[in-house]
Design a protein around this motif. Structure first.
Motif, PDB file in Angstrom:
ATOM      1  N   PRO A 147       0.152   8.917   6.566  1.00 30.41           N
ATOM      2  CA  PRO A 147      -0.610   9.459   5.794  1.00 30.41           C
ATOM      3  C   PRO A 147      -2.113   9.442   6.403  1.00 30.41           C
ATOM      4  CG  PRO A 147       0.530   8.008   4.399  1.00 30.41           C
ATOM      5  CD  PRO A 147       1.013   7.898   5.927  1.00 30.41           C
ATOM      6  N   ALA A 148      -2.981  10.369   6.093  1.00 32.67           N
ATOM      7  CA  ALA A 148      -4.327  10.529   6.855  1.00 32.67           C
ATOM      8  C   ALA A 148      -5.079   9.361   6.658  1.00 32.67           C
ATOM      9  CB  ALA A 148      -4.766  11.864   6.558  1.00 32.67           C
ATOM     10  N   ASN A 149      -4.907   8.788   5.462  1.00 32.36           N
ATOM     11  CA  ASN A 149      -5.740   7.531   4.791  1.00 32.36           C
ATOM     12  C   ASN A 149      -5.489   6.142   5.351  1.00 32.36           C
ATOM     13  OD1 ASN A 149      -3.436   7.715   3.287  1.00 32.36           O
ATOM     14  ND2 ASN A 149      -4.649   6.832   1.548  1.00 32.36           N
ATOM     15  N   ALA A 150      -4.279   6.200   6.137  1.00 34.43           N
ATOM     16  CA  ALA A 150      -3.869   5.044   6.505  1.00 34.43           C
ATOM     17  C   ALA A 150      -4.718   4.641   7.717  1.00 34.43           C
ATOM     18  CB  ALA A 150      -2.462   5.116   7.534  1.00 34.43           C
ATOM     19  N   LEU A 151      -5.248   3.305   7.680  1.00 36.97           N
ATOM     20  CA  LEU A 151      -6.335   2.812   8.767  1.00 36.97           C
ATOM     21  C   LEU A 151      -7.807   3.123   8.382  1.00 36.97           C
ATOM     22  CD1 LEU A 151      -4.238   2.279  11.690  1.00 36.97           C
ATOM     23  CD2 LEU A 151      -5.226   0.454  10.376  1.00 36.97           C
ATOM     24  N   ALA A 210      -0.567  13.816  -8.509  1.00 36.52           N
ATOM     25  CA  ALA A 210      -0.469  12.603  -8.940  1.00 36.52           C
ATOM     26  C   ALA A 210      -1.632  11.759  -7.987  1.00 36.52           C
ATOM     27  CB  ALA A 210       0.632  11.785  -8.428  1.00 36.52           C
ATOM     28  N   LEU A 211      -2.039  10.549  -8.767  1.00 37.10           N
ATOM     29  CA  LEU A 211      -2.963   9.709  -7.674  1.00 37.10           C
ATOM     30  C   LEU A 211      -2.233   9.013  -6.641  1.00 37.10           C
ATOM     31  CD1 LEU A 211      -4.520   7.881 -10.846  1.00 37.10           C
ATOM     32  CD2 LEU A 211      -5.737   9.545  -9.671  1.00 37.10           C
ATOM     33  N   GLY A 212      -3.160   8.598  -5.499  1.00 40.25           N
ATOM     34  CA  GLY A 212      -2.480   7.914  -4.527  1.00 40.25           C
ATOM     35  C   GLY A 212      -2.847   6.416  -4.784  1.00 40.25           C
ATOM     36  N   GLY A 213      -3.018   5.840  -3.653  1.00 41.27           N
ATOM     37  CA  GLY A 213      -3.297   4.458  -3.560  1.00 41.27           C
ATOM     38  C   GLY A 213      -2.166   3.589  -4.391  1.00 41.27           C
ATOM     39  N   TRP A 214      -2.761   2.623  -5.232  1.00 41.18           N
ATOM     40  CA  TRP A 214      -1.533   1.447  -5.889  1.00 41.18           C
ATOM     41  C   TRP A 214      -1.098   2.578  -6.927  1.00 41.18           C
ATOM     42  CZ3 TRP A 214      -4.671  -3.495  -5.871  1.00 41.18           C
ATOM     43  CH2 TRP A 214      -4.731  -4.037  -4.648  1.00 41.18           C
ATOM     44  N   ASP A 215      -1.350   3.727  -7.134  1.00 41.85           N
ATOM     45  CA  ASP A 215      -0.754   4.590  -8.157  1.00 41.85           C
ATOM     46  C   ASP A 215       0.406   5.718  -7.745  1.00 41.85           C
ATOM     47  OD1 ASP A 215      -2.188   3.704 -11.112  1.00 41.85           O
ATOM     48  OD2 ASP A 215      -3.606   3.847  -9.533  1.00 41.85           O
ATOM     49  N   SER A 216       0.515   5.392  -6.268  1.00 40.83           N
ATOM     50  CA  SER A 216       1.340   6.432  -5.812  1.00 40.83           C
ATOM     51  C   SER A 216       2.910   6.444  -6.374  1.00 40.83           C
ATOM     52  CB  SER A 216       1.424   6.304  -4.065  1.00 40.83           C
ATOM     53  OG  SER A 216       2.087   5.072  -3.689  1.00 40.83           O
ATOM     54  N   GLN A 217       3.567   7.227  -6.010  1.00 43.71           N
ATOM     55  CA  GLN A 217       4.831   7.399  -6.594  1.00 43.71           C
ATOM     56  C   GLN A 217       5.694   6.030  -6.723  1.00 43.71           C
ATOM     57  OE1 GLN A 217       6.677  10.369  -7.444  1.00 43.71           O
ATOM     58  NE2 GLN A 217       8.254   8.977  -8.506  1.00 43.71           N
ATOM     59  N   THR A 218       5.832   5.246  -5.531  1.00 43.66           N
ATOM     60  CA  THR A 218       6.754   4.265  -5.532  1.00 43.66           C
ATOM     61  C   THR A 218       5.888   2.677  -5.509  1.00 43.66           C
ATOM     62  OG1 THR A 218       6.528   4.404  -3.112  1.00 43.66           O
ATOM     63  CG2 THR A 218       8.382   5.442  -3.937  1.00 43.66           C
ATOM     64  N   ASN A 249       0.685  -1.168  -0.031  1.00 43.91           N
ATOM     65  CA  ASN A 249      -0.137   0.100  -0.100  1.00 43.91           C
ATOM     66  C   ASN A 249       0.712   1.264   0.115  1.00 43.91           C
ATOM     67  OD1 ASN A 249      -2.618  -1.509   0.129  1.00 43.91           O
ATOM     68  ND2 ASN A 249      -1.966  -2.112   2.255  1.00 43.91           N
ATOM     69  N   GLN A 250       2.093   0.983   0.343  1.00 41.48           N
ATOM     70  CA  GLN A 250       3.316   2.438   0.001  1.00 41.48           C
ATOM     71  C   GLN A 250       2.455   3.608   1.156  1.00 41.48           C
ATOM     72  OE1 GLN A 250       6.248   1.806  -2.394  1.00 41.48           O
ATOM     73  NE2 GLN A 250       5.585   0.048  -1.068  1.00 41.48           N
ATOM     74  N   LEU A 251       2.101   3.069   2.079  1.00 40.09           N
ATOM     75  CA  LEU A 251       1.649   4.518   2.856  1.00 40.09           C
ATOM     76  C   LEU A 251       2.713   5.088   3.759  1.00 40.09           C
ATOM     77  CD1 LEU A 251      -1.559   2.844   4.353  1.00 40.09           C
ATOM     78  CD2 LEU A 251      -1.452   4.785   2.992  1.00 40.09           C
ATOM     79  N   HIS A 252       3.498   5.556   3.076  1.00 39.36           N
ATOM     80  CA  HIS A 252       5.125   6.121   3.711  1.00 39.36           C
ATOM     81  C   HIS A 252       4.738   6.868   4.558  1.00 39.36           C
ATOM     82  CE1 HIS A 252       6.746   3.893   0.442  1.00 39.36           C
ATOM     83  NE2 HIS A 252       6.725   4.573  -0.489  1.00 39.36           N
ATOM     84  N   GLY A 253       5.553   6.770   5.813  1.00 33.99           N
ATOM     85  CA  GLY A 253       5.510   7.868   6.925  1.00 33.99           C
ATOM     86  C   GLY A 253       6.415   9.144   6.586  1.00 33.99           C
ATOM     87  N   LYS A 254       6.297  10.077   7.390  1.00 33.32           N
ATOM     88  CA  LYS A 254       7.190  11.322   7.164  1.00 33.32           C
ATOM     89  C   LYS A 254       7.839  11.202   8.577  1.00 33.32           C
ATOM     90  CE  LYS A 254       5.273  15.481   7.266  1.00 33.32           C
ATOM     91  NZ  LYS A 254       4.516  16.363   7.071  1.00 33.32           N
ATOM     92  N   ASN A 257      -7.532  13.074   9.934  1.00 34.34           N
ATOM     93  CA  ASN A 257      -7.059  12.007  10.482  1.00 34.34           C
ATOM     94  C   ASN A 257      -5.598  12.234  10.816  1.00 34.34           C
ATOM     95  OD1 ASN A 257      -9.575  10.555  10.583  1.00 34.34           O
ATOM     96  ND2 ASN A 257      -8.933   9.626   8.545  1.00 34.34           N
ATOM     97  N   ARG A 258      -5.026  12.002  12.034  1.00 32.65           N
ATOM     98  CA  ARG A 258      -3.639  12.154  12.441  1.00 32.65           C
ATOM     99  C   ARG A 258      -3.118  10.833  13.060  1.00 32.65           C
ATOM    100  NH1 ARG A 258      -2.364  17.807  14.997  1.00 32.65           N
ATOM    101  NH2 ARG A 258      -3.157  16.991  16.828  1.00 32.65           N
ATOM    102  N   LEU A 259      -2.190  10.256  12.263  1.00 30.24           N
ATOM    103  CA  LEU A 259      -1.507   8.999  12.915  1.00 30.24           C
ATOM    104  C   LEU A 259       0.145   9.335  13.207  1.00 30.24           C
ATOM    105  CD1 LEU A 259      -3.846   8.355  10.481  1.00 30.24           C
ATOM    106  CD2 LEU A 259      -3.562   6.119  11.389  1.00 30.24           C
ATOM    107  N   PHE A 260       0.156   9.155  14.397  1.00 31.19           N
ATOM    108  CA  PHE A 260       1.504   9.212  15.087  1.00 31.19           C
ATOM    109  C   PHE A 260       1.991   8.150  15.430  1.00 31.19           C
ATOM    110  CE2 PHE A 260      -0.530  13.464  15.836  1.00 31.19           C
ATOM    111  CZ  PHE A 260      -0.199  14.217  14.739  1.00 31.19           C
TER     112      PHE A 260
END
Ligand SMILES: [Zn+2]
Length: 1014
Positions: A96-100, A424-432, A63-68, A210-213
């Protein structure tokens, strides 16, 4: 309902099957799903994200939900591995806000190291201090809590920790069990019960708030973590004690080889006796005789004649399902013994194996109607229908979409600038994400179909035409760059088989990070088009497996299939010639590469889990051959033969072509499109094995692997929500995965197979399934108010659908096929015979057919399924056959009126009714097919069943999640005596419990029940 009727109903089930007890099942069943996609015994569809923290804060799940990383966190060496060090100075990781977001359950597991007396927050997921799920360490120890709107819904008691050593922690919020459980080192550390908070309340769908830390709390002023983290994972299922213990155990060196069972706690089945609800009333089960040709496994009937309390009916039988065809290698006769689950009956099937059994080559006798020939209408009362509603949700979203977002990754791949402001799109079309570009292919198809389907709205149509032309023009220009010098006289590699390693690289890789992705398109061979460089295709040939490292790939040919299909649809559905040219160029690129490979390499490629998933590349190539009359593409289609699946082995000793079930345990949607591809290959080659592969697959899947909504996949064994169960006819034993079932894109593909097989063989079983899955899965997969749609559709008790991608910005596979399904809802209502002498009415949906070959318009006016009637109005005249599908469930008669007068007809449920006539303008045909309530039983556990009314699956509305199967008690002589309600609104009650169509269900539901008769 009379008792005999109950048993007729049984015979209507599509979930009919055989059960295997043989040893030596398909070896891939055991091995498939190893590695990243089956981490610690848990299927990757349950894994939302995995942060290994071994030098980056990237998500290594697909899902490539990369953190920061915020602040001064660093990666340090710790016992030979890199880990994340936070020093309590404000440094933390934000996700990312859409994780979970919108999940039904949450499990967080990971490794934590605390220096002496260190404290602080471990994670905090939510919206603010008043609504969150968090875990922290204070002087008392480790806690977890769920808080909603300022109220503590549950908090686990503190568990003292040992500092200065790595600890494995886990936190599970399980709304079905209403518990919040904390784990330390693989064992429960504390549990809060009666927890009413749900994950979807805490981390809602589509919320930018959504804020996930990791390492900090929602409170901006609160201290941050002082400690180390590694391998933290987020799951969307409520992991139980055993899988959490397994994850920890497997991470310790001594147990690296042990593979534990994973997944969520199982729904309790202990209280359901494994016997037939019909025990005692079943008095006779007939034996059967079946003929087959030498080498061909017989298709034994799922239902055989039976007697219940003196009345005739039929009963479901489970036959042995061998894993090879050795029993039919010689002419002769033998007997196999079946069983009727829950009873002692053992019917016999005499199999007569004949040396010469004539078999005609099936002819493609029907044609479909182009999308612009059929329009969806409002119902007889002028109301929008479920079909027009869902169509309009998607047309609205597509009309508002920005094509540049769908071109983003293509332009980036070719090193081209983006138009100002493009996102760019997210999901399975995100950068990586190594599948990027797949959504663009679905989008191309959807735009083409939307264009073809909107003749009723010229402005909308123009919108889609412009989008389609813009997309195709841009892709055409990019494709023309590949393999040609960037500047006149510059270097280039035109040969697709000579693509070199990227500049400044040691080897081919799948590194797509911004700034690191290779963009030397002049080296890629002529004709190449994709949203990533050619490396993944080359790495697949060289043995790369599925995963998220730079040495791994996702599914290059899967992505390409979506793009090629989108281009071919732009040409075939909407007439864009340039689109065909792009597809031809890329087709030749593929042909060049695959032709250069030994057969053994291809066999290994196509049997590689996910990495070798190629969607329907064989279909796209065969279609390209048909559209270009270039037989090189037909030869290329055959290069995609999945030898083990189709033919058993390289010698073609068995497999689907011989009627052997090679479906067991396979990834469903990796394989279903290969079957439609086999049928398309047959269409061009007339080579019978391709037809048999398709028709045998259909029978095997319908008999043995299908849920009541018409979908497939979702197995406990192998433990993967995307896989067929390990054995046929074992949905109870091996299916009903806790991680979900019924991947929606798989049903999209089976519907394609239904209609394509029906072109050859007008067996109503195909369109019966089409109706079942169209109403009860495809219609049921879309959100109430927008174009959000499902991935899996879980049928566990008290489950709910999760709708994603409402704004079309982040696509999974199923979000992709949803664009297609909902822009072609009219495509199978009518077919015509190839000689234009007959029109087939397959589905009862308000619509208008422009039968231009006959200068006839056929209008269908109906409230179906809110009424059991429909009316066809003929505009125009001439002699032709009206062929009407009599649904297999229409067992209480099928009545016809022509121009208002009763017509004596002999209609058989599950057959087409032919009305031959010289038709005159304004002739009307009224059809009435009384709906009845019926049960659709799980094959290997007949006490568990779904309830249908006519074509409509009824779901019980559930106030909350459940851990058991809802009990439903029904009158044994007539189940409708136990049901009250209103057929016009399809709202019913059984003992105070509300039932409504599954396709109108947006909250929690139960679709299977523990049925008892009174
Ligand atoms: Zn899917």
């Amino acid at each position: 309902m009379p008792r005999t009727f109950l048993f007729l109903l049984l015979s209507l089930s599509t979930a009919t099957a055989m059960l295997a007890h043989q040893a030596g099942t398909n070896p891939q069943t055991a091995t498939q799903g190893g590695g990243d996609q089956m981490l610690d015994g848990i299927g990757e569809t349950s894994l939302v994200a995995r942060y290994q923290f071994n030098g980056t804060v990237e998500d290594s799940s697909r899902n490539q939900l990369h953190g920061k990383l915020v602040g001064s966190g660093v990666f340090v060496d710790d016992s030979g591995r890199r880990v994340l060090l936070l020093t309590g100075d404000g440094a933390h990781v934000q996700l990312p806000a859409n994780a979970l977001a919108g999940e039904d359950a949450i499990a967080v597991v990971g490794w934590l190291f605390l220096p002496t007396r260190a404290t602080g927050p471990v994670f905090d997921f939510g919206q603010n201090a008043a609504t969150r799920l968090s875990a922290w360490v204070d002087t008392q120890g480790f806690h977890a809590a769920a808080v909603v709107d300022g109220k503590v819904a549950g908090e686990t008691p503190a568990r003292a920790l040992v500092d200065n050593q790595w600890l494995h922690f886990g936190v599970v919020l399980d709304p079905a069990g209403r518990v919040l459980t904390a784990y330390i080192d693989g064992a429960r550390a504390g549990q809060a019960t009666n927890v009413s908070a749900t994950p979807a309340q805490i981390v809602p769908q589509n919320s930018a708030n959504n804020r996930l830390f990791f390492g900090r709390t929602q409170d901006n002023a609160a201290p941050t973590l002082h400690g180390r983290l590694r391998d933290v994972r987020l799951y969307r299922v409520a992991l139980g004690d055993e899988p959490i213990a397994t994850i920890r155990r497997n991470a310790t060196a001594a147990a690296q080889s042990a593979r534990g069972r994973g997944g969520a706690p199982e729904i309790s089945i202990a209280n359901i006796p494994k016997d037939s609800p019909f025990t005692g009333r079943l008095t006779k089960v007939s034996d059967v005789t079946i003929e087959t040709a030498v080498g061909m496994m017989p298709h034994l009937p799922a239902f055989v004649p039976a007697t219940f309390g003196g009345a005739a009916g039929s009963v479901r039988v489970i036959w042995p399902s061998p894993t090879d065809n050795t029993s039919v290698l010689n002419a002769g006769t033998f007997v196999v013994t079946g069983r009727v689950p829950g009873t002692t009956f053992e019917p016999k099937a005499t199999v007569v194996v004949k040396a010469n059994l004539p078999a005609a080559t099936p002819q493609r006798l029907l044609e479909t109607f182009a999308l612009d020939r059929v329009t969806l209408d409002k119902d007889a009362q002028g109301r929008d229908t479920p079909f027009t509603k869902n169509r309009d949700k998607f047309l609205k979203g597509l009309a508002a979409s920005n094509p540049d977002s769908f071109l983003y990754n293509f332009r980036e791949t070719f090193g081209q600038p983006q138009p100002e402001g493009t996102r760019a799109l997210g999901g399975w079309d995100s950068q990586t994400t190594r599948l990027r570009g797949h959504a663009s292919g679905h989008y191309l198809t959807a735009i083409a179909q939307a264009y073809a389907s909107t003749a009723y709205d010229p402005a909308l149509r123009q919108n889609f035409l412009q989008k389609m032309n813009y997309l195709v023009d841009t892709l055409y220009d990019l494709s023309q760059k590949s393999g040609k010098p960037a500047q006149p006289g510059g270097p280039s590699v035109a040969d697709p088989t000579a693509v070199p390693v990227g500049p400044n690289r040691q080897s081919y890789d799948s590194n797509l990070r911004a700034g690191a992705i290779r963009t030397d398109y002049w080296n890629w061979g002529v004709g190449f088009i994709s949203a990533y460089p050619p490396d993944q295709f080359i790495m697949l040939e060289r043995g790369a497996t599925y995963g998220t490292q730079d040495t791994q790939i996702w599914a290059p040919y899967y992505t390409l299939h979506k793009i090629l299909s989108g281009l071919l649809d732009s040409y075939e559905v909407a007439g864009n010639k340039k689109a065909l040219d792009i597809a031809r160029g890329m087709g030749l690129w593929v042909q060049a590469r695959l032709n250069a490979l030994p057969a053994e390499t291809r066999i290994r490629m196509w049997s590689r889990y996910i990495a070798g998933e190629y969607g329907g590349m064989n279909e796209a190539m065969a279609r390209l051959a048909r559209l270009t009359s270039d037989n090189r593409f037909l030869a290329t289609a055959k290069l995609f033969d999945n030898t083990n699946f189709f033919y058993g082995n390289a010698n073609h000793d068995g497999g689907l072509a011989k009627g052997v079930d090679t479906v067991r345990g396979r990834h469903a949607n990796q394989h279903i499109p290969q079957i439609t591809g086999a049928l398309e290959t047959f269409r061009n080659t007339k080579e019978m094995p391709y037809y048999r592969i398709a028709s045998n697959f259909w029978d095997i899947v319908n008999d043995g692997y299908m849920y009541s909504i018409g979908g497939v996949a979702g197995a406990k064994n192998p433990n993967n929500a995307e896989c067929f169960p390990a054995q046929p006819a074992s949905l109870w034993e091996n299916g009903l995965a806790t991680g979900g079932q019924n991947e929606t894109c798989a049903t999209y593909n089976i519907l394609k197979l239904d209609r394509q097989l029906f072109m050859y063989e007008q067996a109503p079983k195909y369109m019966d399934h089409y109706e079942r899955a169209l109403y009860n899965h495809i219609l049921a997969s879309v959100a109430e108010a927008d174009a959000g749609n499902t991935y899996h559709v879980p049928l566990n008790p008290g489950a709910r659908k999760s709708f994603g991608n409402a704004n079309m910005t982040g696509f999974t596979c199923c979000n992709g096929t949803a664009l297609e399904s909902n822009t072609k809802l009219q495509d199978s209502i009518y077919f015509q015979s190839a000689d234009h002498q007959a029109v087939y009415v397959n589905l009862f949906i308000p619509s208008t057919l422009n039968w231009s070959e006959r200068n006839v318009t056929l209008q269908q006016v109906t409230d179906y399924p809110y009424a059991d009637t429909t009316k066809l109005i003929v505009k125009g005249s001439g002699r032709f056959d009206l062929k009407v599908r009599v649904p297999s469930w229409a067992t209480r008669g099928f009545f016809v009126k022509i121009n208002g007068r009763d017509e004596a007809v002999k209609a058989t449920p599950g057959a087409n009714l032919t009305i031959s006539r010289t038709w005159r303008d304004a002739d009307t045909v009224e059809l009435r097919m009384p709906f009845t309530f019926r049960l659709d039983h799980l094959v290997d556990q007949p006490n568990v069943a779904s309830l249908f009314y006519g074509p409509v699956l009824l779901a019980a509305e559930e106030p909350e999640a459940r851990t058991d199967w809802r009990k439903v008690e029904l009158d044994v002589t007539d189940i409708s005596k136990s049901i009250t309600g209103d057929a016009a609104s399809l709202r019913f009650q059984i003992a105070g419990v509300a039932f409504k169509p599954f396709y109108e269900t947006y909250g929690r539901h139960s679709v299977y029940f523990q049925v008892a008769f009174k």
